[in-house]
Design a protein around this motif. Structure first.
Motif, PDB file in Angstrom:
ATOM      1  N   ALA A  68      -6.691  98.771  64.554  1.00  0.00           N
ATOM      2  CA  ALA A  68      -6.417  99.605  63.383  1.00  0.00           C
ATOM      3  C   ALA A  68      -5.943 100.990  63.812  1.00  0.00           C
ATOM      4  CB  ALA A  68      -7.669  99.722  62.509  1.00  0.00           C
ATOM      5  N   GLY A  69      -6.605 101.567  64.814  1.00  0.00           N
ATOM      6  CA  GLY A  69      -6.151 102.859  65.326  1.00  0.00           C
ATOM      7  C   GLY A  69      -4.766 102.773  65.930  1.00  0.00           C
ATOM      8  N   GLY A  70      -4.479 101.670  66.620  1.00  0.00           N
ATOM      9  CA  GLY A  70      -3.159 101.496  67.205  1.00  0.00           C
ATOM     10  C   GLY A  70      -2.072 101.382  66.164  1.00  0.00           C
ATOM     11  N   VAL A  71      -2.352 100.677  65.060  1.00  0.00           N
ATOM     12  CA  VAL A  71      -1.362 100.539  63.987  1.00  0.00           C
ATOM     13  C   VAL A  71      -1.022 101.898  63.392  1.00  0.00           C
ATOM     14  CG1 VAL A  71      -1.033  99.678  61.639  1.00  0.00           C
ATOM     15  CG2 VAL A  71      -1.931  98.164  63.397  1.00  0.00           C
ATOM     16  N   VAL A  72      -2.054 102.688  63.107  1.00  0.00           N
ATOM     17  CA  VAL A  72      -1.824 103.982  62.453  1.00  0.00           C
ATOM     18  C   VAL A  72      -1.088 104.952  63.384  1.00  0.00           C
ATOM     19  CG1 VAL A  72      -2.968 106.000  61.454  1.00  0.00           C
ATOM     20  CG2 VAL A  72      -3.776 103.700  60.904  1.00  0.00           C
ATOM     21  N   LEU A  73      -1.490 105.013  64.647  1.00  0.00           N
ATOM     22  CA  LEU A  73      -0.814 105.926  65.572  1.00  0.00           C
ATOM     23  C   LEU A  73       0.603 105.454  65.896  1.00  0.00           C
ATOM     24  CD1 LEU A  73      -3.569 107.036  68.107  1.00  0.00           C
ATOM     25  CD2 LEU A  73      -2.541 108.334  66.233  1.00  0.00           C
ATOM     26  N   THR A  74       0.826 104.141  65.932  1.00  0.00           N
ATOM     27  CA  THR A  74       2.185 103.642  66.130  1.00  0.00           C
ATOM     28  C   THR A  74       3.073 104.079  64.979  1.00  0.00           C
ATOM     29  OG1 THR A  74       1.395 101.715  67.371  1.00  0.00           O
ATOM     30  CG2 THR A  74       3.604 101.572  66.433  1.00  0.00           C
ATOM     31  N   LYS A  75       2.540 104.035  63.761  1.00  0.00           N
ATOM     32  CA  LYS A  75       3.304 104.498  62.601  1.00  0.00           C
ATOM     33  C   LYS A  75       3.481 106.008  62.647  1.00  0.00           C
ATOM     34  CE  LYS A  75       5.384 103.619  58.731  1.00  0.00           C
ATOM     35  NZ  LYS A  75       6.605 102.777  58.695  1.00  0.00           N
ATOM     36  N   ARG A  76       2.469 106.729  63.107  1.00  0.00           N
ATOM     37  CA  ARG A  76       2.527 108.192  63.150  1.00  0.00           C
ATOM     38  C   ARG A  76       3.552 108.684  64.162  1.00  0.00           C
ATOM     39  NH1 ARG A  76       3.527 112.628  63.114  1.00  0.00           N
ATOM     40  NH2 ARG A  76       2.220 114.491  63.050  1.00  0.00           N
ATOM     41  N   TRP A  77       3.584 108.085  65.338  1.00  0.00           N
ATOM     42  CA  TRP A  77       4.457 108.571  66.405  1.00  0.00           C
ATOM     43  C   TRP A  77       5.826 107.926  66.401  1.00  0.00           C
ATOM     44  CZ3 TRP A  77      -0.040 107.985  70.406  1.00  0.00           C
ATOM     45  CH2 TRP A  77      -0.899 109.090  70.295  1.00  0.00           C
ATOM     46  N   GLY A  90       3.629 112.374  56.816  1.00  0.00           N
ATOM     47  CA  GLY A  90       2.936 112.810  58.013  1.00  0.00           C
ATOM     48  C   GLY A  90       3.445 112.161  59.270  1.00  0.00           C
ATOM     49  N   ALA A  91       4.392 111.233  59.143  1.00  0.00           N
ATOM     50  CA  ALA A  91       4.902 110.542  60.331  1.00  0.00           C
ATOM     51  C   ALA A  91       6.292 111.030  60.665  1.00  0.00           C
ATOM     52  CB  ALA A  91       4.937 109.028  60.081  1.00  0.00           C
ATOM     53  N   ARG A  92       6.620 111.024  61.943  1.00  0.00           N
ATOM     54  CA  ARG A  92       7.945 111.399  62.364  1.00  0.00           C
ATOM     55  C   ARG A  92       8.919 110.260  62.124  1.00  0.00           C
ATOM     56  NH1 ARG A  92       6.624 114.331  68.158  1.00  0.00           N
ATOM     57  NH2 ARG A  92       5.319 116.003  67.304  1.00  0.00           N
ATOM     58  N   TRP A 120       5.783  92.875  66.061  1.00  0.00           N
ATOM     59  CA  TRP A 120       4.775  93.674  65.361  1.00  0.00           C
ATOM     60  C   TRP A 120       5.170  95.148  65.337  1.00  0.00           C
ATOM     61  CZ3 TRP A 120       1.319  93.095  61.877  1.00  0.00           C
ATOM     62  CH2 TRP A 120       0.225  93.962  61.739  1.00  0.00           C
ATOM     63  N   PHE A 121       5.575  95.688  66.485  1.00  0.00           N
ATOM     64  CA  PHE A 121       5.955  97.102  66.530  1.00  0.00           C
ATOM     65  C   PHE A 121       7.251  97.344  65.758  1.00  0.00           C
ATOM     66  CE2 PHE A 121       3.561  97.022  70.751  1.00  0.00           C
ATOM     67  CZ  PHE A 121       2.378  97.428  70.127  1.00  0.00           C
ATOM     68  N   ARG A 122       8.148  96.376  65.759  1.00  0.00           N
ATOM     69  CA  ARG A 122       9.355  96.493  64.938  1.00  0.00           C
ATOM     70  C   ARG A 122       8.986  96.579  63.462  1.00  0.00           C
ATOM     71  NH1 ARG A 122      12.321  92.928  61.937  1.00  0.00           N
ATOM     72  NH2 ARG A 122      14.572  93.378  61.699  1.00  0.00           N
ATOM     73  N   GLY A 123       8.061  95.712  63.029  1.00  0.00           N
ATOM     74  CA  GLY A 123       7.662  95.702  61.637  1.00  0.00           C
ATOM     75  C   GLY A 123       6.917  96.957  61.229  1.00  0.00           C
ATOM     76  N   ILE A 124       6.039  97.461  62.110  1.00  0.00           N
ATOM     77  CA  ILE A 124       5.310  98.689  61.790  1.00  0.00           C
ATOM     78  C   ILE A 124       6.281  99.839  61.569  1.00  0.00           C
ATOM     79  CG2 ILE A 124       3.742 100.435  62.739  1.00  0.00           C
ATOM     80  CD1 ILE A 124       2.186  98.220  64.056  1.00  0.00           C
ATOM     81  N   GLY A 125       7.378  99.878  62.348  1.00  0.00           N
ATOM     82  CA  GLY A 125       8.348 100.946  62.188  1.00  0.00           C
ATOM     83  C   GLY A 125       9.136 100.855  60.907  1.00  0.00           C
ATOM     84  N   LYS A 126       9.290  99.655  60.348  1.00  0.00           N
ATOM     85  CA  LYS A 126      10.125  99.472  59.170  1.00  0.00           C
ATOM     86  C   LYS A 126       9.344  99.389  57.870  1.00  0.00           C
ATOM     87  CE  LYS A 126      13.993  97.065  61.456  1.00  0.00           C
ATOM     88  NZ  LYS A 126      15.057  97.915  60.908  1.00  0.00           N
TER      89      LYS A 126
END
Length: 349
Positions: free
Chosen positions: A179-188, A340-342, A248-254
């Motif tokens: 869960a922390g990884g998902v949120v920080l991946t979206k944040r950064w 709040g995300a870049r 997964w990381f592609r989807g989190i970004g989109k």
């Protein structure tokens, strides 16, 4: 000086010809590809119990992460720069480093019970998103997140469910780190010119290097690795590792974080389907739970007002994303970040 109606040259051009149906189709395709990741993770439980040597969760996590990460680095040949060295390390620890906890939970708990612990991830993500992304979850998504947990619980928890304290703590620990990884991946987001395969390679390598000394010091290599175990490690490292984390990381970004997080409900649902294929059966309450969990997963992708896929836009004047469609004066396309995300630069591998 540009007039108020003149387009800045560095501003991405929005296609006004794109129909809502085309946009929804693109969004559905993104959701489907992203969903392949948690669906593949749902096979972890049966692979662990049926194919892998018992008592080696650290080695299983190592084999899932490090070879896949090194292959990704060899394919992309891109290393982090600047502050992305420590960001990649943090994300690698959260998203990958906690992987042995998943295998430990899979060994000590029935697969469905272990998967149920992961079903609370959308609620954890919603809470973290408030603090990190300043993104207040809607009552719609919170309600369906709770319904999803109840549905998965009905499927896999019963009078005969075997609960082990160490397994439960391990499962909850893995859920919290993810869960922390998902949120920080979206944040950064991702640095400019870096695609999801590169980002996955960084994190898998970091997680694998973290697990390597721990594995050698605590567990070592299993004394016997048969053909079935080799196949299990290959599956976990390829589909469950490199391919799954790239998608997964592609989807989190989109996708909005509130839409991507509930997709993890697919993991226990896939584990349940595998159990049915192996001869298990569902009672009436379990069938109801399966339907509730599936409905929660789908409902999280929709907006309650329009019934269409949630679109996130960026308002140039306000400098923030919102979900109520195009605003007067907003000429930009779909937003690439949450509040709040870049911005997440798009890149191709």
């Amino acid at each position: 000086m540009h007039s108020s109606t003149e387009r800045s040259p560095d501003r991405p051009r929005t296609s006004s010809m794109t129909s809502p149906m085309a946009s929804s189709t693109q969004r559905a395709a993104t959701v489907a590809l992203t969903a392949l990741a948690p669906a593949s993770w749902g096979t972890t439980y049966v692979v662990t119990t049926e194919l892998l040597p018992p008592g080696h969760p650290l080695f299983a996590g190592l084999m899932r992460a490090l070879p896949a990460g090194l292959i990704a680095l060899a394919l992309t040949r891109v290393l982090p720069r600047g502050d992305w060295w420590w960001k990649a390390a943090v994300l690698g620890v959260l998203n990958i480093g906690g992987m042995p906890l998943l295998f430990l939970a899979a060994e000590r708990l029935p697969g469905g019970v272990a998967a149920t612990l992961g079903a609370v991830q959308p609620l954890l993500v919603a809470g973290l998103a408030v603090a990190v992304l300043h993104d207040r979850p809607t009552a719609w998504r919170l309600s369906w997140g709770a319904i999803g947990v109840i549905g998965v619980g009905l499927v896999v928890l019963g009078p005969g469910a075997r609960l082990d304290a160490v397994g439960v703590l391990a499962g909850l620990g893995h859920t919290a780190t993810m869960a922390g990884g998902v949120v920080l991946t979206k944040r950064w987001g991702r640095p400019a010119g870096v695609g999801p395969l590169t980002l996955a390679g960084w994190q898998l390598t970091v997680g694998g290097l973290l697990l390597l000394p721990l594995t050698l010091a605590i567990e070592g290599v299993p004394q016997r690795i048969d053909a079935g175990a080799v196949g299990g490690y290959l599956w976990l490292g390829s589909m469950g590792g490199l391919i799954a984390y790239t998608l997964w990381f592609r989807g989190i970004g989109k996708l909005p974080v509130g839409a991507s997080a509930p997709l993890v409900l697919l993991s226990p649902l896939v584990a349940t389907v595998i159990g049915l294929a192996l001869g298990e059966s569902l009672s009436l309450p379990q069938t109801l739970g399966f339907v509730l969990a599936l409905a929660a997963l789908l409902a999280a992708q929709l907006t309650p007002r329009t019934g269409e896929f949630d679109e996130v836009r960026y308002d140039d004047r306000r400098g923030r994303c919102h979900r109520d469609g195009r605003q007067p004066g907003d000429r930009r396309g779909p937003c690439t970040r949450t509040p709040g995300a870049r911005p997440v630069p798009e890149a191709r591998e």
